[in-house]
Motif scaffolding. Structure first.
Motif, PDB file in Angstrom:
ATOM      1  N   TYR A   1      20.253   3.394  -4.390  1.00  0.00           N
ATOM      2  CA  TYR A   1      18.859   3.415  -3.963  1.00  0.00           C
ATOM      3  C   TYR A   1      18.344   1.985  -3.934  1.00  0.00           C
ATOM      4  O   TYR A   1      18.614   1.201  -4.852  1.00  0.00           O
ATOM      5  N   ARG A   2      17.645   1.647  -2.869  1.00  0.00           N
ATOM      6  CA  ARG A   2      16.991   0.334  -2.765  1.00  0.00           C
ATOM      7  C   ARG A   2      15.637   0.575  -2.133  1.00  0.00           C
ATOM      8  O   ARG A   2      15.536   1.179  -1.067  1.00  0.00           O
ATOM      9  N   THR A   3      14.597   0.132  -2.810  1.00  0.00           N
ATOM     10  CA  THR A   3      13.247   0.351  -2.318  1.00  0.00           C
ATOM     11  C   THR A   3      12.397  -0.886  -2.627  1.00  0.00           C
ATOM     12  O   THR A   3      12.718  -1.655  -3.533  1.00  0.00           O
ATOM     13  N   THR A   4      11.354  -1.070  -1.864  1.00  0.00           N
ATOM     14  CA  THR A   4      10.469  -2.227  -2.040  1.00  0.00           C
ATOM     15  C   THR A   4       9.103  -1.747  -2.512  1.00  0.00           C
ATOM     16  O   THR A   4       8.516  -0.839  -1.909  1.00  0.00           O
ATOM     17  N   ILE A   5       8.607  -2.365  -3.563  1.00  0.00           N
ATOM     18  CA  ILE A   5       7.285  -2.031  -4.090  1.00  0.00           C
ATOM     19  C   ILE A   5       6.218  -2.446  -3.084  1.00  0.00           C
ATOM     20  O   ILE A   5       6.224  -3.571  -2.592  1.00  0.00           O
ATOM     21  N   THR A   6       5.309  -1.510  -2.789  1.00  0.00           N
ATOM     22  CA  THR A   6       4.201  -1.806  -1.881  1.00  0.00           C
ATOM     23  C   THR A   6       2.872  -1.953  -2.621  1.00  0.00           C
ATOM     24  O   THR A   6       2.004  -2.695  -2.178  1.00  0.00           O
ATOM     25  N   SER A   7       2.713  -1.215  -3.728  1.00  0.00           N
ATOM     26  CA  SER A   7       1.494  -1.358  -4.524  1.00  0.00           C
ATOM     27  C   SER A   7       1.730  -0.851  -5.941  1.00  0.00           C
ATOM     28  O   SER A   7       2.617  -0.036  -6.187  1.00  0.00           O
ATOM     29  N   VAL A   8       0.907  -1.356  -6.851  1.00  0.00           N
ATOM     30  CA  VAL A   8       0.985  -0.975  -8.262  1.00  0.00           C
ATOM     31  C   VAL A   8      -0.390  -0.465  -8.672  1.00  0.00           C
ATOM     32  O   VAL A   8      -1.383  -1.187  -8.581  1.00  0.00           O
ATOM     33  N   GLY A   9      -0.440   0.792  -9.092  1.00  0.00           N
ATOM     34  CA  GLY A   9      -1.705   1.403  -9.470  1.00  0.00           C
ATOM     35  C   GLY A   9      -2.334   0.718 -10.680  1.00  0.00           C
ATOM     36  O   GLY A   9      -1.639   0.149 -11.521  1.00  0.00           O
TER      37      GLY A   9
END
Length: 125
Positions: free
Chosen positions: A4-12
């Motif tokens: 799995y590889r994903t990019t963070i878009t926002s942090v609550g």
């Protein structure tokens, strides 16, 4: 193997508070507002793999690294279906809930510093 590889878009805004108890909630972009407040939203780049990672696989968040110590029976299905999973950085050898992953402990402040938009989260064997 990259699972799995994903990019963070926002942090609550409430993510850091949950990190104090070792809990990180990942949710694909477009989470409802009440979930977005407590989640790290992300956009998948690669995966998820057909098979779940095994205990001992590495999870990297930016430059921070941990090892998976337990994988709930439903966790990888949730990742594949809706891009959602809870990661408990508690070193547990058994996942507390079927939809969760457990990983080796990481200091909450170090983990919080790594959670920035644009940072990658990668699970590799």
């Amino acid at each position: 193997m990259v699972h799995y590889r994903t990019t963070i878009t926002s942090v609550g805004p409430d993510v850091e508070e949950l990190l104090e108890s070792g809990m990180l909630i990942l949710f694909a972009d477009g989470a409802p507002p009440e979930l977005a407040e407590v989640s790290v939203q992300h956009l998948v780049v690669d995966g998820p793999s057909d098979s779940a990672p095994l205990v001992g696989a590495e999870i990297r968040i930016g430059a921070v690294s941990a090892r998976l110590t337990a994988i709930g029976d439903l966790a990888w299905k949730k990742v594949a279906d809706i891009g959602h999973v809870v990661v408990n950085f508690n070193g547990a050898s058994t996942a507390h809930r079927p939809g969760e992953l457990s990983a080796s402990e990481i200091d909450a402040a170090i983990l919080a510093a790594a959670l920035r938009p644009g940072a990658e989260i990668i699970i590799v064997a």
